[in-house]
Motif scaffolding. Structure first.
Motif, PDB file in Angstrom:
ATOM      1  N   ILE A 118      85.278 -32.468  -2.811  1.00 62.12           N
ATOM      2  CA  ILE A 118      84.068 -33.261  -3.016  1.00 62.12           C
ATOM      3  C   ILE A 118      83.740 -34.075  -1.764  1.00 62.12           C
ATOM      4  N   TYR A 119      84.784 -34.574  -1.085  1.00 64.39           N
ATOM      5  CA  TYR A 119      84.540 -35.252   0.201  1.00 64.39           C
ATOM      6  C   TYR A 119      83.914 -34.277   1.199  1.00 64.39           C
ATOM      7  N   LYS A 122      80.351 -33.905   0.322  1.00 62.48           N
ATOM      8  CA  LYS A 122      79.600 -35.094   0.740  1.00 62.48           C
ATOM      9  C   LYS A 122      79.199 -34.984   2.206  1.00 62.48           C
ATOM     10  N   GLY A 126      75.223 -34.562   3.575  1.00 59.87           N
ATOM     11  CA  GLY A 126      74.769 -35.796   4.205  1.00 59.87           C
ATOM     12  C   GLY A 126      73.525 -35.621   5.050  1.00 59.87           C
ATOM     13  N   LEU A 148      72.138 -36.804  -1.026  1.00 56.77           N
ATOM     14  CA  LEU A 148      73.193 -37.678  -1.550  1.00 56.77           C
ATOM     15  C   LEU A 148      72.605 -38.825  -2.365  1.00 56.77           C
ATOM     16  N   ASN A 149      73.418 -39.319  -3.308  1.00 57.94           N
ATOM     17  CA  ASN A 149      73.044 -40.427  -4.182  1.00 57.94           C
ATOM     18  C   ASN A 149      71.879 -40.063  -5.107  1.00 57.94           C
ATOM     19  N   ALA A 153      72.583 -34.002  -6.219  1.00 59.38           N
ATOM     20  CA  ALA A 153      73.874 -33.936  -5.527  1.00 59.38           C
ATOM     21  C   ALA A 153      75.023 -33.852  -6.526  1.00 59.38           C
ATOM     22  N   GLY A 157      77.681 -30.786  -6.956  1.00 61.09           N
ATOM     23  CA  GLY A 157      79.124 -30.998  -6.947  1.00 61.09           C
ATOM     24  C   GLY A 157      79.804 -30.423  -8.179  1.00 61.09           C
ATOM     25  N   LEU A 228      81.101 -40.292  -5.706  1.00 62.15           N
ATOM     26  CA  LEU A 228      80.992 -39.896  -4.305  1.00 62.15           C
ATOM     27  C   LEU A 228      79.642 -39.278  -3.953  1.00 62.15           C
ATOM     28  N   LEU A 229      79.060 -38.528  -4.882  1.00 58.80           N
ATOM     29  CA  LEU A 229      77.811 -37.829  -4.581  1.00 58.80           C
ATOM     30  C   LEU A 229      76.582 -38.500  -5.185  1.00 58.80           C
ATOM     31  N   GLY A 231      76.482 -41.990  -6.106  1.00 61.39           N
ATOM     32  CA  GLY A 231      76.373 -43.421  -5.848  1.00 61.39           C
ATOM     33  C   GLY A 231      76.372 -44.220  -7.141  1.00 61.39           C
TER      34      GLY A 231
END
Length: 286
Positions: A118-119, A122, A126, A148-149, A153, A157, A228-229, A231
């Motif tokens: 997942i990181y 991200k 981005g 993202l957020n 997203a 994921g 993480l994705l 927010g």
């Protein structure tokens, strides 16, 4: 020899039963009991018993979180089904000597921790990530897309993590298809779409149901994907449970949400079971 085999079987059954009793049933019973207790600032929970924790579940805020979780998990499940079904069908039709390689590629992501993946997603999504850089370089977009957020997203994921859980049961079901039935349907005048709708879908329904359950149920609890994705704006039920246990320290209410989620999952399984049964009866009548 037969006595030794029976002893081994009995020992195996006992070990499995003990494992389920101490590590599955007992923790769930403890969570159920705590859900009826009262929050305590020093000991996390205390007497007396109360139904207030369950009453709070009907507040608009938590009802909205449950709806958003079902909405995003449902979309992720549909996308996994749309992508996974053709892939599983292709795997079943390919040369048998290449199937182990494809299965290995499907299972390969499990070798890496899902949080690390997942990181990676991200970074990929981005503003200055690989996706935007590629689209900018080939001239498809003029400025970076902010993914993202957002709910998009989070859905990406969930699909990224859970797609193999859809492919594997579908492949297992499609591989067992009796192609003589398709030939018989063709001889009776059914076209390709009719054969797919009237023969293939009903025969592979167990794999479809299993795949949907394996995607939908875990998706609602994957709080780290939303963290993480998505927010702070995008929440799953798992995020609320995590916050109640680790931040608010309201263990009784967190337990009540967990029990409610378990009941919801059981209800979904029951609906799937009844729907599949009705579809099978309808197909038999036709």
């Amino acid at each position: 020899m037969k006595i030794a085999s029976n002893k081994f079987q009995n020992v195996t059954i006992f070990v499995i039963f003990a494992w389920l009793l101490f590590f599955v049933l007992t923790p769930n019973i403890l969570v159920l009991v705590v859900s009826f207790l009262t929050r305590d600032s020093s000991d996390f929970y205390a007497l007396p018993f109360t139904l207030e924790n369950y009453a709070r579940l009907f507040e608009p805020l938590y009802a909205q979180v449950v709806w958003n979780s079902l909405y995003m998990s449902g979309i992720a499940t549909i996308i996994c089904l749309i992508v996974g079904y053709p892939f599983a069908f292709m795997m079943s039709k390919i040369n048998p000597k290449y199937r182990p390689l494809l299965l290995f590629l499907v299972v390969l992501p499990f070798w890496t921790n899902s949080l690390i993946r997942i990181y990676g997603m991200k970074i990929f999504l981005g503003v200055k990530g690989i996706l935007n850089s590629t689209l900018l370089s080939i001239g498809i977009i003029d400025e970076p897309i902010r993914i993202l957020n957002t709910e998009v997203a989070v859905i990406i994921g969930l699909v990224y993590l859970l797609l193999p859980f859809m492919i594997l049961p579908l492949y297992s079901s499609i591989e067992k298809l009796d192609y003589r039935l398709l030939e018989a349907a063709k001889d009776l005048g059914a076209n390709g779409f009719q054969r797919f709708l009237k023969v293939i879908i009903p025969l592979t329904m167990p794999g479809i149901v299993a795949g949907c359950l394996l995607v939908l149920l875990p998706a609602m609890g994957m709080f780290y994907v939303a963290d993480l994705l998505g927010g702070a704006k995008v929440l799953l039920v798992g995020n609320v449970i995590k916050s109640e246990f680790l931040i608010s320290r309201n263990w009784p209410f967190g337990s009540a949400i967990s029990i409610a989620l378990t009941i919801l999952m059981a209800l979904l399984i029951f609906i799937y079971y009844k729907t599949s049964k009705l579809l099978n009866k309808k197909m038999e009548l036709e």
